[in-house]
Design an enzyme around this catalytic site. Structure first.
Site: not given
Length: 320
Positions: A55, A185
């Site tokens: 991320s 993610d």
């Protein structure tokens, strides 16, 4: 980057850097990294042989691997993170993230990086990790069909790693083999990507545990923000629901992070590791991954620098 099943590495050191996810809290990470870079006297891609990120950590890791200085990354974050996180809905944040990724990375591919890289994302349909790597030496199989980053542009891979659904839309990437894969993610599978990095170091690159030097940097742990007073009851309800959703996502990522680190301590206690991710309990430090107040973000940056200071001597002996 080397790695051969028949030739285990011997006598060499492999320096590994892993960077957690955490949205805007990546400012803390950058505070730590600014000091590590200054101490090292060189760009971080010249110091570390392998850099993994999830991320926000994937953004930073990839920029490091492409040869950017930490100061350049800090400037990018200060200019762009508030713009992305200030968006009030999922489509707005998604579009802002897409534009940022395209502006920063352009059409760059994974064969352009200057050191080993791992960008962690998660497959939406079959709930498995998808880790974008640059070098065939990091492959654990299917070497005959290996393509750097699966043939995906860096911008798309990084955006996928940052697609914190439902606050960002899922990201679809097309691989060199023509597959269309829907990703979210990487924090949903490994917000702390350290175990994946160790797996590459030990199993793929064949380094002995004692020859690895691992620096793992988190985003810090903070109190949860509280909703402010307002006379508009409907606005309060919407805000409360969003806040609860953010808190649930953040709690999920933090549990994942702590679990990964506990497993590392159990399974790889003999891999020399320095973990930096301090806890800040003061109410004024309350924040979350969607923080867009630049004043608060700069405070996180300073806290990262302070956290480095507490481990400076240890890091100096570890890396220099």
């Amino acid at each position: 980057m080397t790695g051969d099943d028949s030739n285990p590495q011997s006598g060499k050191l492999l320096r590994v850097l892993t960077l957690d996810g955490g949205g805007a809290k990546g400012f803390y990470t950058l505070g730590v990294l600014k000091e590590i870079e200054a101490m090292s006297g060189c760009l971080l891609h010249e110091k570390f042989d392998l850099v993994f990120g999830t991320s926000t950590g994937a953004i930073i890791a990839t920029l490091i691997a492409l040869g950017r200085s930490v100061d350049e990354i800090i400037e990018l974050y200060r200019t762009n993170v508030p713009k992305v996180m200030r968006q009030t809905n999922c489509p707005g944040r998604t579009q802002a993230l897409r534009k940022l990724a395209e502006d920063v990375f352009g059409d760059a591919k994974f064969d352009e990086v200057k050191t080993g890289i791992g960008v962690v994302a998660a497959k939406w349909l079959n709930e498995q990790p998808m880790i974008f790597k640059a070098h065939i030496g990091q492959a654990h199989g299917r070497k005959a069909t290996f393509a750097p980053g699966f043939g995906v542009k860096i911008a798309d891979a990084v955006r996928a790693s940052c697609s914190a659904y439902p606050f960002f839309d899922r990201t679809v990437v097309q691989t060199a083999a023509g597959e269309m894969i829907e990703l979210i993610d990487g924090g949903y599978c490994a917000n702390n990507p350290t175990l994946y990095a160790i797996a590459d170091a030990v199993r793929a690159l064949k380094f002995a545990h004692q020859d690895i030097r691992l620096v793992s940097v988190g985003v810090g742990v903070y109190p949860e923000p509280k909703p402010g007073w307002t006379s508009w009851e409907s606005w309060k309800m919407r805000f409360a629901k969003k806040l609860l959703s953010v808190q649930l996502l953040q709690k999920t990522l933090e549990i994942n992070t702590q679990s990964m680190d506990q497993l590392r301590e159990i399974l790889f206690a003999d891999v020399p590791t320095i973990r930096i991710s301090n806890t800040f309990a003061e109410p004024e430090m309350a924040t979350d991954l969607l923080e867009h107040d630049l004043t608060k973000l700069n405070i996180l940056f300073q806290r990262g620098r302070d956290s480095f200071g507490k481990r400076e001597q240890e890091l100096s002996e570890f890396l220099l």
